[in-house]
Design an enzyme around this catalytic site. Sequence first.
Site, short mmCIF file in Angstrom:
data_model
loop_
_atom_site.label_atom_id
_atom_site.label_comp_id
_atom_site.label_asym_id
_atom_site.label_seq_id
_atom_site.Cartn_x
_atom_site.Cartn_y
_atom_site.Cartn_z
N ASP A 199 19.19 -126.88 -10.89
CA ASP A 199 20.49 -125.87 -10.78
C ASP A 199 20.86 -126.73 -9.67
O ASP A 199 20.53 -126.14 -7.95
CB ASP A 199 20.89 -124.79 -10.82
CG ASP A 199 22.22 -124.77 -10.80
OD1 ASP A 199 23.05 -125.20 -11.28
OD2 ASP A 199 22.61 -122.95 -11.12
N CYS A 213 51.30 -103.12 -5.91
CA CYS A 213 51.52 -102.52 -4.63
C CYS A 213 52.30 -103.58 -4.67
O CYS A 213 53.13 -104.52 -4.02
CB CYS A 213 50.49 -101.68 -3.84
SG CYS A 213 51.24 -101.68 -2.48
N CYS A 233 45.51 -98.21 0.28
CA CYS A 233 46.13 -98.59 2.40
C CYS A 233 46.64 -97.16 3.04
O CYS A 233 46.85 -95.69 1.52
CB CYS A 233 46.29 -99.54 2.33
SG CYS A 233 48.23 -99.48 1.81
N CYS A 240 47.98 -96.68 -4.12
CA CYS A 240 47.53 -97.59 -2.32
C CYS A 240 46.99 -96.94 -1.71
O CYS A 240 46.93 -96.26 -1.78
CB CYS A 240 48.57 -98.69 -2.17
SG CYS A 240 47.84 -100.13 -1.71
N CYS A 287 51.73 -103.60 3.16
CA CYS A 287 50.61 -103.76 2.77
C CYS A 287 49.52 -103.88 3.79
O CYS A 287 49.71 -105.23 3.45
CB CYS A 287 50.47 -102.86 1.43
SG CYS A 287 49.03 -103.24 1.07
N TYR A 333 12.84 -136.24 -11.40
CA TYR A 333 12.04 -136.43 -12.50
C TYR A 333 12.31 -137.88 -13.08
O TYR A 333 12.37 -137.72 -14.42
CB TYR A 333 13.12 -135.32 -13.21
CG TYR A 333 14.60 -135.20 -12.32
CD1 TYR A 333 15.34 -136.16 -13.73
CD2 TYR A 333 14.93 -134.37 -11.95
CE1 TYR A 333 16.59 -136.64 -12.90
CE2 TYR A 333 16.58 -134.35 -11.59
CZ TYR A 333 16.57 -135.49 -12.33
OH TYR A 333 18.07 -135.23 -12.57
N LYS A 346 14.55 -127.03 -15.35
CA LYS A 346 16.16 -127.42 -15.12
C LYS A 346 16.96 -127.18 -13.57
O LYS A 346 17.13 -125.94 -14.38
CB LYS A 346 17.67 -127.25 -16.36
CG LYS A 346 18.40 -127.86 -16.17
CD LYS A 346 19.23 -128.03 -17.07
CE LYS A 346 20.43 -128.54 -17.47
NZ LYS A 346 21.51 -128.72 -16.17
N LYS A 371 19.74 -123.88 -22.12
CA LYS A 371 20.83 -123.22 -20.99
C LYS A 371 20.19 -121.49 -21.41
O LYS A 371 20.44 -121.27 -22.59
CB LYS A 371 21.88 -122.90 -21.32
CG LYS A 371 22.74 -124.68 -20.41
CD LYS A 371 22.57 -124.80 -19.34
CE LYS A 371 23.75 -125.60 -19.01
NZ LYS A 371 24.51 -125.54 -17.77
N GLU A 415 10.12 -129.64 -19.04
CA GLU A 415 10.41 -129.71 -17.69
C GLU A 415 11.97 -128.55 -17.45
O GLU A 415 13.18 -128.37 -18.19
CB GLU A 415 11.14 -130.88 -16.78
CG GLU A 415 10.47 -132.02 -17.04
CD GLU A 415 11.02 -133.40 -16.56
OE1 GLU A 415 12.29 -133.17 -16.03
OE2 GLU A 415 10.47 -134.15 -17.20
#
Length: 675
Positions: free
Chosen positions: A123, A429, A412, A410, A434, A228, A121, A316, A119
């Site tokens: 998830d 950083c 930014c 950095c 920041c 099932y 499986k 699996k 069958e």
Amino acid sequence: MFDTDGDDADVQRRIEELRKQIRHHDVLYYVEARPVISDRQYDAMLRELQDLEAAHPSLVTSDSPTQRVGGAPIKTFVTVKHARPMLSLANTYTADEVRDFDRRVRDGLEGSAAAYVCELKYDGVAMSLTYRGGQLVLAATRGDGEQGDDVTQNVRTIRSVPLRVDADHEFEVRGEVYMLQADFEALNRDMEAAGEKPYANPRNLTAGSLKLKDPAEVAKRTMQFTAYYIDERTNAAATTHAQGLDRLHALGFPTSSAATVCSTIHDVMSFVDAWEAKRHDLPYAIDGIVIKVNDLRQQQELGFVARSPRWAIAYKYEALKAQTVLQDITLQVGRTGVVTPVAELAPTLLAGSTISRATLHNEDFVHELGLHIGDTVIIEKGGDVIPKVSAVVATMRPHGAEPWSMPHVCPCDHRSQLHRPEGEANWYCDDSSCPWQVRRRLQHFASRDAMDIDGLGERAVDQFVEAGLLRDVADIYALPQRADNVLALERWAPKSFERLVAGIEQSKQQPYSRVLFALGIRFVGEGVAKILARAFPTIDALTAATAEQLTAVSDIGDRIAECVIDWCSDVHNRALIERLQAAGLHMSAPAAAPSSQAFAGRTFVFTGELTTMTRRDAEELVESMGGKASGSVSAKTSYVVAGAAAGSKLAKAQSLGVPVLTEEEFRALVAEATA
Ligand code: IVH
């Protein structure tokens, strides 16, 4: 259309007829997947039934198709004991392991051959449904295998779960509740738009939805069911599992049409191989194949080991792979200042979702893979659905492609210098103002595992930072007084603001350990936060702690101690703590009842799959009793607790002569110590 004012007997008859028709078409739609009427015709029948029931409320029954969403919001989910434990399956990953399973089955049957049913499986989330007198009377989650939560109200909203069946005796059906990929993506988009954090995968969203307190909300999350297993004590006509599946189908339960009887293990492997590729075309996720002995008498003869049947196993599938082009590597700054390289990929489809970014973890990871911008790379998705770059196709490297090197500033606006401490893989950083760090800290603080502030998702944080309403986490508690500013922003209405205010108010109830975690101190994850909260039960005790006092606590090393001291000695952080305290957050642990120290000096290692508790719960239990939980086995380990499919740790324990306990024996030990 029927006249709603008709006499009662006629109305009753018409109602019965409509219900019968609707149920019939539900089966054609959900079970047979071959509807014979249009959605419009179906809706017209449902509408007529609704009108009749509205005009004659005394004729409404709980199994009417109109009553899927009913009742008031649930306060708490009641725990129910399963009639028979809900087991889990041991996993296999290779053809050899499947052949070993077949050998064990044949040995168990003293040489007789067994036929198998293969069958898909699914998830999703395992579910037990109990029917009595033809009605669905209970839907329960797996829980710890022995007992789960009563989620009947929520499961009733799943259209493919029959509320009524044509069988009077009591029986139990087990199956999986799951979500279609398309529904998952649409719901996630809605959640993001509402400023909530999206879920990582359909399974988590399904589990989260089944735990919602308001069935009306659950009804908005379209979920599916596939059956099932059936347990019919009084009507046990089936002698094989395949007949059980047929019986389920005949009763009106959706079952997978993929289920196939295989008479040899060779056929089993052909089934596994065929679905390896085909599974990508399914509209929902499967994570493997379940292989079950078909003959029910043989199943009984084989029995169980620990919490898994000897007559079934899961195969699996490997992670999913795809090939794409690395267009760039950008930097992402986390809340603690860790700077992570991120792969910017040519968008590509992998297992039903489009991937355009993947973390590259750190500088060394990039160099080990030898990434050049423009490279063709392999991306993979494991069971956790987080994509990763796993390899470079070196033969496809464009001419003149340059290897990547880590920038030292950095990304930014502040362009601060980055640095990589000796012996560490990460660059940091150190500029705590920041702008990227500020956002991440706020997002972390509000996130589900931290303060869990409803209505303050990542998008909302971005908006408030941009509008200058939030500079640090304490500003969050001033938001309720800033209705005018918030309502002036795009997408904010009185209703969403109200929800945010309630979320902020509720977060004040989070325990001290969560607050410590939410502060976002480097290396202070959920586990460390709990340890710190236990050892230093007030914020004053923690801020006053010396390095010696900190490292005297088990599991707190130099690195964590240094970060805690650094954080606490920063004047801004001290002011922050005071403001959070003034806002009413818990800054101390409740005075705990003196806990037992029965496990003091003993170290436990948990391995394999536990079934009555999560590994984390088991570890916390040990710690609450003064013991230590460790991840690795050594001669100093007091006990190894081995669940199903335990592997190398169990072998190591045996070779070192460390006592090995089953889960039951562990629970007995706990019970004895707490008696
Ligand atoms: S049989 C003893 N069949 O996988 C038999 N399980 O670890 C137990 N699952 O908890 C279940 N699809 O949630 C079975 N076709 C299938 C399944 C299936 C998904 C899940 C189920 C179970 C877990 C096994």
